[in-house]
Enzyme design. Sequence first.
Site, PDB file in Angstrom:
ATOM      1  CD  GLU A 266      -1.463  -0.592   3.589  1.00 54.16           C
ATOM      2  OE1 GLU A 266      -2.617  -0.162   3.426  1.00 54.16           O
ATOM      3  OE2 GLU A 266      -1.116  -1.185   4.629  1.00 54.16           O
TER       4      GLU A 266
ATOM      5  CG  ASP B 157      -3.696   3.415   3.240  1.00 56.15           C
ATOM      6  OD1 ASP B 157      -4.071   4.587   3.400  1.00 56.15           O
ATOM      7  OD2 ASP B 157      -3.848   2.529   4.086  1.00 56.15           O
TER       8      ASP B 157
HETATM    9  C1  PEP Z   1      -5.978  -0.378   2.030  1.00 57.37           C
HETATM   10  O1  PEP Z   1      -5.239   0.553   2.351  1.00 57.37           O
HETATM   11  O2  PEP Z   1      -6.326  -0.597   0.848  1.00 57.37           O
HETATM   12  C2  PEP Z   1      -6.519  -1.287   3.047  1.00 57.37           C
HETATM   13  C3  PEP Z   1      -7.191  -2.366   2.716  1.00 57.37           C
HETATM   14  O3  PEP Z   1      -6.310  -0.947   4.349  1.00 57.37           O
HETATM   15  P1  PEP Z   1      -7.179   0.110   5.187  1.00 57.37           P
HETATM   16  O4  PEP Z   1      -8.343   0.532   4.328  1.00 57.37           O
HETATM   17  O5  PEP Z   1      -7.586  -0.590   6.423  1.00 57.37           O
HETATM   18  O6  PEP Z   1      -6.176   1.195   5.416  1.00 57.37           O
HETATM   19 MG    MG Z   2      -4.374   0.598   4.328  1.00 55.53          MG
END
Ligand code: PEP
Ligand code: MG
Length: 570
Positions: free
Chosen positions: A431, A455
């Site tokens: 990410e 992210d």
């Molecule tokens: C992301 O960043 O795509 C993810 C799945 O994590 P979160 O949305 O919990 O930051």
């Molecule tokens: Mg994330």
Amino acid sequence: MANIQGIAASSGIAIAKAYRLETPDLSFEKASTDNPLFEIERLEKALEVSKQELEKIKAHTKENIGDEHAEIFSAHLLVLSDPELINPMKDKIESEKVIAEAALDEVATMFIDMFKNMDNEYMRERAADIHDVTTRVKAHLLGVSIPDPALIDEEVIVIANDLTPSDTAQLNREFVKGFATDIGGRTSHSAIMARSLEIPAVVGTKEITTTVNKDEMIIVDGNEGLVIVNPTQDEIALYHKKQEEFAKQKQEWAKLKNEPTITADGDQVELAANIGTPDDVIGVLDNGGEAIGLYRTEFLYMGKSQLPTEEEQFTAYKSVLEQMQDKPVVVRTLDVGGDKELNYLDLPKELNPFLGFRAIRFCLENEHVFRPQLRALLRASVYGNLKIMFPMIATLEEFRSAKAILLDEKEALKKEGFEVSDEIEIGIMVEIPSTAVIAKQFAKEVDFFSIGTNDLIQYTMAADRMNEQVSYLYQPYHPAILNLINNVIESAHSEGKWVGMCGEMAGDPIAIPILLGLGLDEFSMSATSILPARTQIRKLDKANLASYKEKILSMGTAEEVVQFIKEKTE
Ligand code: PEP
Ligand code: MG
């Protein structure tokens, strides 16, 4: 009637009256009294009513959401019975002859300031408790009602500026038919929670709280991202019809519940679900999920006044693994920070929390938090098909350090006589762009990747995922994002590793054909997106989509990509 456009955050249609979740105005004139005894009595009454209310909220939360979430109200009840807090209020009324609200306010402020400035984390946490409960008592003294989401007992649609994850966790599915907020996006955590609770929701409307009054009739269309205020009878009838159509559509999808996810040309992919708590597993199985692609463990840490113990965590992980019966379960280690705050951890306020001290960065510096989680996971590993994933990995060193701590705990547990599986795959979230760029080097060391596009997009485009003003830059189909995703998939496959995606993009009907063509192995999404995705994938030809790869990756804009893929898949 007015239509308010927002962002479709959770599918479905809700029709009910509005319930405003907000803190009311609690200001008052400080006045003196010539009847202190009467004021003391008022204070005692307000305390009593507040206690009764908290008992009720606690019982409701326990019944509807679970013990963990209810615990915070036990802490609040303790504060309300604490003579060290209450006696000074009464003394003040007597000695200074002030009204009860003034005495309450002054004493509460003094304690809050004192606790806030202490070195001890636990004491600082008590400042928030005192603030919460004294606000409730003050509201009773002033005769103003404060809303309690856990106590809602009639069908409503909740409207609010924003909902914190713990507000969302307190919503009772039976009565809360939908919600709409001023701020937030499809990937904000309230939206993610709404999808796992299967509550229709529209977020980021900018104006819902300034346009809609308490008890006004509204329709939340979570499919189109639309809120209709004061609908006409015709509109209500139209949306009842849409509700029925949506229910019928769901029945169609349900026919594929136990079918594999195979493309028209015979290639198989895996459709997994993202979950936040063990209670979500039922929804995953009901919606034909083949795996859990992301278990966001931070919800175990939220809505509490202290860290969950190793034992509590073990119970939660074991429950998810057992319910999934040997289907893969990818558990992500704690991803706190960013928009996921934990009061009791006393994380510093940061200017750019999404770029700050979060997730694996925090865990590597706070092994007293990290190690118990790893131990709980390792102990649970013998109850199913566990895979462990580290979030926000930016460098190889971070991955190596996290893995070393995991292996260290594994050794320790074995020495202590615990059984631990030797089959646990260890992977990372991709990410952060640095990791996506050198995925080839990572692929030699990790067992799998899961691409966190929520992210990855915000970091690649430098556009905060919570900021509506830059939301136009939040472009999943931007060729920069697609090239990064492609690099991750090619790198993994060249080392014989698999790649999943657990960002919201994985369940997006426009992205699905693109990702299939790039060779993604596992798609992890909100449970309710699984059956529509399976329906779509079974009609797609993977080899055909793969043949567009070079062309798509060399395009200049997201718009070109979308137009091209729509033409090819229509
Ligand atoms: C992301 O960043 O795509 C993810 C799945 O994590 P979160 O949305 O919990 O930051
Ligand atoms: Mg994330």
